[in-house]
Design an enzyme around this catalytic site. Sequence first.
Site, PDB file in Angstrom:
ATOM      1  N   PRO A   1       9.966   2.133  -5.685  1.00  0.00           N
ATOM      2  CA  PRO A   1      10.735   0.899  -5.639  1.00  0.00           C
ATOM      3  C   PRO A   1      10.155  -0.253  -6.449  1.00  0.00           C
ATOM      4  O   PRO A   1       8.943  -0.453  -6.477  1.00  0.00           O
ATOM      5  CB  PRO A   1      10.752   0.538  -4.148  1.00  0.00           C
ATOM      6  N   ASN A   2      11.068  -0.959  -7.084  1.00  0.00           N
ATOM      7  CA  ASN A   2      10.791  -2.198  -7.832  1.00  0.00           C
ATOM      8  C   ASN A   2      10.115  -1.977  -9.185  1.00  0.00           C
ATOM      9  O   ASN A   2       9.951  -2.929  -9.952  1.00  0.00           O
ATOM     10  CB  ASN A   2       9.975  -3.186  -6.983  1.00  0.00           C
TER      11      ASN A   2
ATOM     12  N   ARG B   1       8.948  -8.624 -12.799  1.00  0.00           N
ATOM     13  CA  ARG B   1       8.296  -8.635 -11.491  1.00  0.00           C
ATOM     14  C   ARG B   1       6.828  -9.061 -11.586  1.00  0.00           C
ATOM     15  O   ARG B   1       6.029  -8.355 -12.209  1.00  0.00           O
ATOM     16  CB  ARG B   1       8.388  -7.198 -10.997  1.00  0.00           C
TER      17      ARG B   1
ATOM     18  N   TYR C   1       1.621  -7.177 -12.802  1.00  0.00           N
ATOM     19  CA  TYR C   1       2.113  -5.918 -13.370  1.00  0.00           C
ATOM     20  C   TYR C   1       2.331  -5.954 -14.883  1.00  0.00           C
ATOM     21  O   TYR C   1       2.727  -4.949 -15.470  1.00  0.00           O
ATOM     22  CB  TYR C   1       3.414  -5.507 -12.660  1.00  0.00           C
TER      23      TYR C   1
ATOM     24  N   ASN D   1       3.946   7.205  -9.228  1.00  0.00           N
ATOM     25  CA  ASN D   1       3.603   5.866  -8.742  1.00  0.00           C
ATOM     26  C   ASN D   1       4.605   5.565  -7.627  1.00  0.00           C
ATOM     27  O   ASN D   1       5.722   5.121  -7.895  1.00  0.00           O
ATOM     28  CB  ASN D   1       3.692   4.818  -9.848  1.00  0.00           C
TER      29      ASN D   1
ATOM     30  N   ALA E   1       5.386   0.744  -3.250  1.00  0.00           N
ATOM     31  CA  ALA E   1       5.081   0.360  -1.859  1.00  0.00           C
ATOM     32  C   ALA E   1       5.044   1.561  -0.911  1.00  0.00           C
ATOM     33  O   ALA E   1       4.355   1.522   0.113  1.00  0.00           O
ATOM     34  CB  ALA E   1       6.098  -0.665  -1.376  1.00  0.00           C
TER      35      ALA E   1
ATOM     36  N   GLU F   1      -1.724  10.357  -8.925  1.00  0.00           N
ATOM     37  CA  GLU F   1      -1.144   9.070  -8.530  1.00  0.00           C
ATOM     38  C   GLU F   1      -1.569   7.985  -9.522  1.00  0.00           C
ATOM     39  O   GLU F   1      -2.711   7.981  -9.975  1.00  0.00           O
ATOM     40  CB  GLU F   1      -1.622   8.715  -7.122  1.00  0.00           C
TER      41      GLU F   1
ATOM     42  N   HIS G   1      -1.375   3.659 -10.200  1.00  0.00           N
ATOM     43  CA  HIS G   1      -1.013   2.284  -9.833  1.00  0.00           C
ATOM     44  C   HIS G   1      -1.338   1.381 -11.007  1.00  0.00           C
ATOM     45  O   HIS G   1      -2.455   1.445 -11.540  1.00  0.00           O
ATOM     46  CB  HIS G   1      -1.761   1.822  -8.582  1.00  0.00           C
TER      47      HIS G   1
ATOM     48  N   ARG H   1      -6.668  -5.720  -3.735  1.00  0.00           N
ATOM     49  CA  ARG H   1      -5.535  -6.525  -3.246  1.00  0.00           C
ATOM     50  C   ARG H   1      -5.523  -6.571  -1.705  1.00  0.00           C
ATOM     51  O   ARG H   1      -6.539  -6.379  -1.077  1.00  0.00           O
ATOM     52  CB  ARG H   1      -4.240  -5.978  -3.860  1.00  0.00           C
TER      53      ARG H   1
HETATM   54  C1  DQA Z   1       1.847  -0.474  -7.265  1.00  0.00           C
HETATM   55  C2  DQA Z   1       0.981  -1.068  -6.163  1.00  0.00           C
HETATM   56  C3  DQA Z   1       1.723  -1.105  -4.827  1.00  0.00           C
HETATM   57  O1  DQA Z   1       0.893  -1.651  -3.811  1.00  0.00           O
HETATM   58  C4  DQA Z   1       2.964  -1.966  -4.950  1.00  0.00           C
HETATM   59  O2  DQA Z   1       3.696  -1.944  -3.747  1.00  0.00           O
HETATM   60  C5  DQA Z   1       3.809  -1.569  -6.109  1.00  0.00           C
HETATM   61  C6  DQA Z   1       3.185  -1.195  -7.373  1.00  0.00           C
HETATM   62  C7  DQA Z   1       1.171  -0.548  -8.647  1.00  0.00           C
HETATM   63  O3  DQA Z   1       1.635   0.136  -9.554  1.00  0.00           O
HETATM   64  O4  DQA Z   1       0.203  -1.288  -8.832  1.00  0.00           O
HETATM   65  O5  DQA Z   1       5.033  -1.661  -6.038  1.00  0.00           O
HETATM   66  O6  DQA Z   1       2.081   0.891  -6.986  1.00  0.00           O
END
Ligand code: DQA
Length: 151
Positions: free
Chosen positions: A9-10, A17, A22, A73, A76, A97, A99, A106
């Site tokens: 998501p997002n 964003r 990011y 990735n 959340a 994985e 990020h 964080r």
């Molecule tokens: C994320 C880190 C997560 O905590 C966050 O909710 C994201 C992006 C990252 O790519 O840094 O949506 O996965």
Amino acid sequence: MRLLILNGPNLNLLGLREPDIYGREDYEALKALVYRSCQEAGLEAEIFQSNHEGELVDRIQSAYGFFDGIVINPAAYTHTSIAILDALKAVGIPAVEVHISDVKSREDFRQISYTGMACVKTYMGLGLEGYRQAIFYLKEYLDKQRGDCEA
Ligand code: DQA
């Protein structure tokens, strides 16, 4: 060899964003980087993004028998989704994985990664470059796995 690149998501809002966290590159730039990296590594790639947990689970399930590796990735869902963890474990496809941000530095609620428990490696805090590194790591991992099977 075929890689499935999954984004949660997002991540479709990259660029817009929280750019201080990011970065300013958008989702199209991420897709271009992923396709370029896979081409360099001699891998086929499919990219999928969803804001819905069940769709990500469905995509992981349907990867069985069709994909050799997964770069994920989960955004959340990293910190909440036992369903995605279970799906990765169920199909047993080697997963890495990624990020974009350095989640370790964080908030407390980002300190647990359920999905990472089913992954062979995690890259974080490298920006979009983390995807490139994950792709090349997975390529080596899969090559080695094949070599071991043939030996
Ligand atoms: C994320 C880190 C997560 O905590 C966050 O909710 C994201 C992006 C990252 O790519 O840094 O949506 O996965």
